[in-house]
Design a protein around this motif. Structure first.
Motif, PDB file in Angstrom:
ATOM      1  N   ASN A 107      -5.024   4.477   3.521  1.00 55.28           N
ATOM      2  CA  ASN A 107      -4.555   3.878   2.279  1.00 55.28           C
ATOM      3  C   ASN A 107      -4.736   2.375   2.311  1.00 55.28           C
ATOM      4  O   ASN A 107      -4.111   1.658   3.084  1.00 55.28           O
ATOM      5  CB  ASN A 107      -3.096   4.252   2.035  1.00 55.28           C
ATOM      6  N   THR A 108      -5.577   1.915   1.405  1.00 58.03           N
ATOM      7  CA  THR A 108      -5.975   0.516   1.351  1.00 58.03           C
ATOM      8  C   THR A 108      -4.792  -0.387   1.092  1.00 58.03           C
ATOM      9  O   THR A 108      -3.901  -0.070   0.316  1.00 58.03           O
ATOM     10  CB  THR A 108      -6.988   0.337   0.216  1.00 58.03           C
ATOM     11  N   ILE A 109      -4.792  -1.531   1.723  1.00 60.14           N
ATOM     12  CA  ILE A 109      -3.766  -2.541   1.492  1.00 60.14           C
ATOM     13  C   ILE A 109      -4.298  -3.555   0.490  1.00 60.14           C
ATOM     14  O   ILE A 109      -5.460  -3.972   0.560  1.00 60.14           O
ATOM     15  CB  ILE A 109      -3.344  -3.186   2.832  1.00 60.14           C
ATOM     16  N   TYR A 110      -3.471  -3.903  -0.478  1.00 59.40           N
ATOM     17  CA  TYR A 110      -3.855  -4.844  -1.531  1.00 59.40           C
ATOM     18  C   TYR A 110      -2.981  -6.091  -1.425  1.00 59.40           C
ATOM     19  O   TYR A 110      -1.801  -6.010  -1.078  1.00 59.40           O
ATOM     20  CB  TYR A 110      -3.664  -4.211  -2.914  1.00 59.40           C
ATOM     21  N   PHE A 111      -3.584  -7.237  -1.776  1.00 60.20           N
ATOM     22  CA  PHE A 111      -2.895  -8.509  -1.634  1.00 60.20           C
ATOM     23  C   PHE A 111      -2.630  -9.159  -2.986  1.00 60.20           C
ATOM     24  O   PHE A 111      -3.409  -8.996  -3.937  1.00 60.20           O
ATOM     25  CB  PHE A 111      -3.742  -9.481  -0.807  1.00 60.20           C
ATOM     26  N   GLY A 112      -1.549  -9.929  -3.032  1.00 65.70           N
ATOM     27  CA  GLY A 112      -1.353 -10.862  -4.125  1.00 65.70           C
ATOM     28  C   GLY A 112      -2.220 -12.090  -3.893  1.00 65.70           C
ATOM     29  O   GLY A 112      -2.904 -12.197  -2.873  1.00 65.70           O
ATOM     30  N   ASN A 133       0.842  -1.194   0.000  1.00 65.43           N
ATOM     31  CA  ASN A 133       0.000   0.000   0.000  1.00 65.43           C
ATOM     32  C   ASN A 133       0.873   1.237   0.000  1.00 65.43           C
ATOM     33  O   ASN A 133       2.098   1.168   0.180  1.00 65.43           O
ATOM     34  CB  ASN A 133      -0.988   0.000   1.173  1.00 65.43           C
TER      35      ASN A 133
END
Lengths: 113, 111
Positions: free
Chosen positions: A100-105, A94
């Protein structure tokens, strides 16, 4: 497409071997993270990095190592010192800052055989 | 005490039911709040952010109660496809930003 790419998706390791999980992001995110998830359990933070060439231990760093030589890349090595490495490993990223959004694999499944 | 706590469930509800989950947080430096959804053997995905005034996205409503230090997620008219684990996420600002995940609440929606 923008996103976070983890590889391999499935990995088998023999006891005593080191393995490295790849994580690449093209989102221009400052911060990157590695989490471990065991079946039926929550996420546990292994390592995180807020800036290139710097990283900090999370809650369960023992037996793991990371590097952050490039902003886009944050590989995780599971060493032979990690006694129970079979788990689902998730890389995330992020932009630093509140809200602030956290994004994942998509995650990597590691099994010790 | 854990920094973020959720009832693990499982919640078993029939289709069409309304279900609500709460998540409590212990650190008053908590600044941002989110709900994520995680399907079995998949990565978590953002469901919605939680704003101070509360916010709605279709059948989903999220609310924040800073005084009591909890956030909630309400799902109306549950669908079979809502079956998943719902993770509460809190970002602390303690000089640096720290993201903390709850362990998740499992929801099963039955026909």
């Amino acid at each position: 497409d923008g996103g976070i790419t983890q590889s391999p998706k499935y990995l088998f390791r023999k006891e005593g071997q080191n393995v490295t999980l790849s994580c690449e992001q093209n989102l221009n995110h400052d911060a990157m993270y590695w989490y471990r998830q065991d079946p039926g359990q929550g996420l546990r933070l292994i390592y995180y990095s807020q800036i290139v060439n710097d990283f900090q231990k999370g809650d369960i760093a023992e037996g793991y190592s990371v590097s952050r030589e490039k902003k886009e890349s944050f590989p995780l090595t599971v060493t032979s010192a990690q006694k129970n490495p079979t788990a689902f490993y998730l890389c995330a990223s992020n932009m630093q800052g509140a809200g602030n959004t956290i994004y994942f694999g998509e995650g990597s499944w590691l099994t010790v055989v | 005490r854990k920094e973020v706590e959720q009832d693990p469930g499982p919640f078993n509800v029939p289709e069409g039911a309304t279900v609500a989950f709460n998540c409590t947080y212990s650190n008053s430096a908590s600044q941002s709040f989110f709900w994520y959804r995680q399907d079995c053997r998949k990565e978590p995905k953002l469901l919605m952010s939680v704003y101070s005034s509360g916010n709605e996205d279709g059948r989903f409503t999220a609310q924040l109660n800073r005084a009591s230090q909890y956030i909630s997620l309400l799902i109306r008219d549950s669908k079979l496809s809502d079956s998943a684990t719902y993770l509460c996420v809190v970002i602390l600002n303690t000089g640096g930003f720290k993201t903390i995940f709850g362990a998740g609440t499992r929801l099963f929606v039955k026909a």
